[in-house]
Scaffold this motif. Sequence first.
Motif, short mmCIF file in Angstrom:
data_model
loop_
_atom_site.label_atom_id
_atom_site.label_comp_id
_atom_site.label_asym_id
_atom_site.label_seq_id
_atom_site.Cartn_x
_atom_site.Cartn_y
_atom_site.Cartn_z
N ASN A 78 0.81 -1.21 0.00
CA ASN A 78 0.00 0.00 0.00
C ASN A 78 0.85 1.27 0.00
OD1 ASN A 78 -2.62 1.00 -0.12
ND2 ASN A 78 -2.74 1.33 2.08
N ILE A 79 2.12 1.16 -0.39
CA ILE A 79 2.97 2.34 -0.49
C ILE A 79 2.61 3.07 -1.78
CG2 ILE A 79 5.35 3.17 -0.64
CD1 ILE A 79 6.21 0.56 0.69
N PRO A 80 2.24 4.35 -1.68
CA PRO A 80 1.76 5.06 -2.88
C PRO A 80 2.72 4.94 -4.07
CG PRO A 80 1.43 6.40 -0.93
CD PRO A 80 2.23 5.20 -0.49
N ILE A 81 2.18 4.63 -5.21
CA ILE A 81 2.85 4.49 -6.51
C ILE A 81 3.89 3.38 -6.52
CG2 ILE A 81 4.29 5.65 -8.25
CD1 ILE A 81 2.92 8.26 -7.58
N ILE A 82 4.78 3.36 -5.51
CA ILE A 82 5.88 2.39 -5.48
C ILE A 82 5.35 0.96 -5.47
CG2 ILE A 82 7.84 1.53 -4.13
CD1 ILE A 82 8.32 4.40 -3.22
N SER A 83 4.35 0.70 -4.62
CA SER A 83 3.79 -0.65 -4.55
C SER A 83 3.16 -1.05 -5.87
CB SER A 83 2.76 -0.74 -3.42
OG SER A 83 3.38 -0.61 -2.17
N TYR A 84 2.49 -0.11 -6.50
CA TYR A 84 1.84 -0.42 -7.79
C TYR A 84 2.89 -0.81 -8.83
CZ TYR A 84 -1.07 0.14 -11.95
OH TYR A 84 -1.74 -0.08 -13.14
N GLY A 89 1.28 -3.56 -11.27
CA GLY A 89 -0.13 -3.26 -11.48
C GLY A 89 -1.05 -4.44 -11.31
N ARG A 90 -0.63 -5.46 -10.53
CA ARG A 90 -1.47 -6.65 -10.36
C ARG A 90 -1.57 -7.02 -8.88
NH1 ARG A 90 -2.97 -9.17 -14.89
NH2 ARG A 90 -1.99 -8.45 -16.84
N CYS A 91 -2.70 -7.63 -8.53
CA CYS A 91 -2.93 -8.08 -7.15
C CYS A 91 -1.95 -9.19 -6.80
CB CYS A 91 -4.37 -8.57 -7.00
SG CYS A 91 -4.71 -9.36 -5.42
N LYS A 92 -1.38 -9.10 -5.62
CA LYS A 92 -0.44 -10.12 -5.15
C LYS A 92 -1.14 -11.46 -4.93
CE LYS A 92 2.96 -10.99 -1.49
NZ LYS A 92 3.55 -10.46 -0.23
N GLY A 93 -2.43 -11.42 -4.59
CA GLY A 93 -3.14 -12.64 -4.29
C GLY A 93 -3.61 -13.41 -5.50
N CYS A 94 -4.25 -12.71 -6.47
CA CYS A 94 -4.85 -13.41 -7.62
C CYS A 94 -4.24 -13.02 -8.96
CB CYS A 94 -6.35 -13.16 -7.66
SG CYS A 94 -6.80 -11.42 -7.94
N GLY A 95 -3.41 -11.99 -8.98
CA GLY A 95 -2.78 -11.60 -10.23
C GLY A 95 -3.65 -10.77 -11.15
N LYS A 96 -4.88 -10.43 -10.72
CA LYS A 96 -5.76 -9.62 -11.55
C LYS A 96 -5.25 -8.17 -11.59
CE LYS A 96 -8.96 -12.65 -12.67
NZ LYS A 96 -10.27 -12.63 -12.01
N PRO A 97 -5.50 -7.46 -12.70
CA PRO A 97 -5.01 -6.07 -12.82
C PRO A 97 -5.60 -5.15 -11.76
CG PRO A 97 -5.67 -6.94 -14.96
CD PRO A 97 -6.16 -7.92 -13.94
N ILE A 98 -4.77 -4.23 -11.27
CA ILE A 98 -5.20 -3.17 -10.36
C ILE A 98 -5.39 -1.92 -11.21
CG2 ILE A 98 -4.60 -1.78 -8.35
CD1 ILE A 98 -2.73 -4.07 -7.50
N SER A 99 -6.49 -1.23 -11.01
CA SER A 99 -6.77 -0.04 -11.81
C SER A 99 -5.63 0.98 -11.71
CB SER A 99 -8.07 0.62 -11.36
OG SER A 99 -8.28 1.84 -12.04
N VAL A 100 -5.23 1.50 -12.88
CA VAL A 100 -4.16 2.49 -12.90
C VAL A 100 -4.62 3.81 -12.29
CG1 VAL A 100 -4.74 3.45 -15.17
CG2 VAL A 100 -2.35 3.44 -14.41
N ARG A 101 -5.92 3.93 -12.07
CA ARG A 101 -6.43 5.17 -11.49
C ARG A 101 -5.90 5.41 -10.10
NH1 ARG A 101 -12.78 6.66 -10.87
NH2 ARG A 101 -12.54 5.70 -8.82
N TYR A 102 -5.63 4.34 -9.35
CA TYR A 102 -5.13 4.52 -7.97
C TYR A 102 -3.80 5.28 -7.93
CZ TYR A 102 -8.78 1.18 -6.70
OH TYR A 102 -9.98 0.55 -6.52
#
Length: 282
Positions: A78-84, A89-102
């Motif tokens: 949850n570290i801003p930008i760096i974690s993404y 850009g993918r969830c660590k648990g399921c690998g699904k894409p995380i919205s680039v909007r965050y």
Amino acid sequence: MLGLEPTMLVAACTVLGLLIGSFLNVVIHRLPIMMERDWQRQCAEASGKPQPSFEPLSLISPRSRCPHCGHAIGALENIPIISYLFLRGRCKGCGKPISVRYPLIEALTAVLFGYAAWRFGSTPALAGALLFIAALISLSFIDADTQLLPDDITLPLIWVGLLFNLNGTFTTLQNAVIGAVAGYVSLWLVYWAFKLTTGKEGMGYGDFKLLAAIGAWFGWQMLPLVILLSSLVGALVGIALIVLARHDRNVPIPFGPYLAAAGVIALLWGKELTQAWLGLIY
């Protein structure tokens, strides 16, 4: 942060913007859900039906989760930008894409916070500017998602703007009070003129309150610029959506993001733009 050397102040506000931007993502996602649940409870109470049961939800709990698999987002994720970027850009648990909007919201907040620090320096106006920017970013994306401008944000924004202007931080208190009234009434008149002419509602009451808030922060003199800029940008974007994206003309386009963008412009460059405009006229 008052009293910091200018470069350090800008850096500190930029980092603060990243952190606040991360929190704004939570506000943008959760506040409409909390509002809808509250409406459902009120409807159930009014109709005498059993109260609906929901998982407890607030702006601070529970921990953020992946919408696909429910994976709880850890601190290092949850570290801003760096974690993404680290997670690609993918969830660590399921690998699904995380919205680039965050990360974009985090970056936008950081850039505006940093610029505000450079613009206002170590002054009370900086504290107001950061609060104003954060509120308008939240309102913009909530309105874009749901076509709602929550009273939980717009109404406090009006009162806080008036409080900041008790000592003339952005304008005189008299101009701020007139600005709040004029901002609300001007769009209220447009709303009724459009409704009586077409039989349709052209905007919501949240837009009235948002313009009232902008008037409370910067005075009635800034309202023509805000209305002009928001209408111009809104018209251009609306035409582009209809022509390029084949947006249905009967589907409403939220006006709040354009008002908010104009409000931020008024905050950062409003006086200069107003003087330039008056120079062209006279």
